[in-house]
Design a protein around this motif. Sequence first.
Motif, PDB file in Angstrom:
ATOM      1  N   VAL A  51      13.017   1.783  -3.449  1.00 17.99           N
ATOM      2  CA  VAL A  51      13.455   1.474  -2.214  1.00 17.99           C
ATOM      3  C   VAL A  51      13.364  -0.074  -2.057  1.00 17.99           C
ATOM      4  N   PRO A  87       7.813   3.704   0.396  1.00 18.88           N
ATOM      5  CA  PRO A  87       8.446   3.230   1.381  1.00 18.88           C
ATOM      6  C   PRO A  87       7.460   2.560   2.568  1.00 18.88           C
ATOM      7  N   GLN A  88       6.276   3.185   2.307  1.00 14.67           N
ATOM      8  CA  GLN A  88       5.178   2.669   3.235  1.00 14.67           C
ATOM      9  C   GLN A  88       4.899   1.078   2.993  1.00 14.67           C
ATOM     10  N   THR A 116       7.412  -0.994   4.696  1.00 14.15           N
ATOM     11  CA  THR A 116       7.126  -1.023   6.310  1.00 14.15           C
ATOM     12  C   THR A 116       6.120  -1.827   6.555  1.00 14.15           C
TER      13      THR A 116
END
Length: 170
Positions: A69, A101-102, A105
């Motif tokens: 990602v 994905p964290q 973020t």
Amino acid sequence: MAENTTTDAAPAKKGKLKLIILLVIVVILAIALSVAGTLWFLNGSIPGMGEDTATSEDAVTEEVFTPSVYLGIEKALVTTVQGEGRQRYVQVYVSFEATDPQALTAAKLHMPLIRSQLVMVLGNSSFTELQTPEGRQNLAGNMLDTVNQVLEQEGEPTVSRVLFRNFVVQ
């Protein structure tokens, strides 16, 4: 005499038919052996021939593909660098790549600190280095280290790569 020529033609037709059938069987057998040999050469074994199929299926299930990602920094990183006795400008658009994905973020949350550190890394670079592909690769590696240091200090997962979307030196 006319009867002898017609009876001789019938055995000749039967002989030609047997020859054609025999040639067709030989050609089919040659093709089958060629396919089996190719499969054995490419895979190391012939499919469906014993225990090797179970182990190859287990190996496939163990390897799991995780897609990457991305997070793009919308504003460019712009700074000056020293080059050839005068000031030069560098403008870089970067993106981060991660499998978690964290991590992206977290990078978005800590973006002001990350941008500040990346501008410092970019400003400490040499103009002549930035003109070479190796210099740009080194810069990407330094930027990755910097981003990951910031994320690790904050207790967050790290990114896997820093990608240049646009790179201008002037």
